[in-house]
Design a protein around this motif. Sequence first.
Motif, short mmCIF file in Angstrom:
data_model
loop_
_atom_site.label_atom_id
_atom_site.label_comp_id
_atom_site.label_asym_id
_atom_site.label_seq_id
_atom_site.Cartn_x
_atom_site.Cartn_y
_atom_site.Cartn_z
N VAL A 38 0.38 3.52 -2.05
CA VAL A 38 0.59 4.06 -0.60
C VAL A 38 1.10 2.94 0.19
CG1 VAL A 38 -0.10 5.09 1.39
CG2 VAL A 38 -0.83 6.02 -1.03
N ALA A 40 0.91 1.52 3.39
CA ALA A 40 0.22 1.81 4.34
C ALA A 40 0.23 0.44 5.42
CB ALA A 40 -1.42 1.89 4.13
N TRP A 43 0.23 1.41 8.96
CA TRP A 43 -1.15 2.13 9.36
C TRP A 43 -2.05 1.25 10.09
CZ3 TRP A 43 -2.55 5.68 4.74
CH2 TRP A 43 -1.54 6.54 4.60
N ASP A 59 -4.94 5.99 10.20
CA ASP A 59 -3.83 6.89 10.64
C ASP A 59 -3.76 8.34 9.79
OD1 ASP A 59 -3.39 5.15 12.83
OD2 ASP A 59 -1.52 4.27 11.95
N ASP A 60 -4.22 8.19 8.62
CA ASP A 60 -4.20 9.26 7.68
C ASP A 60 -5.25 10.38 7.89
OD1 ASP A 60 -6.05 8.04 6.14
OD2 ASP A 60 -5.06 8.45 4.23
N GLU A 61 -6.16 9.78 8.87
CA GLU A 61 -7.47 10.66 9.07
C GLU A 61 -8.51 10.56 8.21
OE1 GLU A 61 -6.46 14.78 9.52
OE2 GLU A 61 -5.41 14.19 11.40
N THR A 62 -8.41 9.61 7.53
CA THR A 62 -9.68 8.93 6.69
C THR A 62 -10.61 8.37 7.62
OG1 THR A 62 -8.54 8.40 4.37
CG2 THR A 62 -10.52 7.53 4.70
#
Length: 80
Positions: A38, A40, A43, A59-62
Motif C-alpha cells: 500500500v 501510504a 497518509w 487516513d484509511d480510518e484504522t
Amino acid sequence: MIQLGTRWLVGDEPPSRLPQPVIDAIYEVEGELAEQGVDASEWSWTLTWLEGKPVVELDDETTVEYDPETDSAIVTAPEG
C-alpha cells in the motif's frame, strides 16, 4: 487539562508522549501496509485525546486506542 492533538505522516516518528504500546502498534500497522504494497506515503496519523487517553487515527480510518488498565493498544481496522 486539555491536550491538543497533532498530525504526522506515515513513516515519521510518532509523538514521544504516546504510551509505548501505542507507538508499537503504529509501527506494526505501518509495517503491515508496507508488506501489502500500500502506498501510504501521503497518509497521515491524527492524534486526539479522549478523557485523557490517546486515540490515533490513520487516513484509511484504522484506529489505535490505548487501554491504561492493561497498558496495551487496541487496533481497529476499517471495514471493507
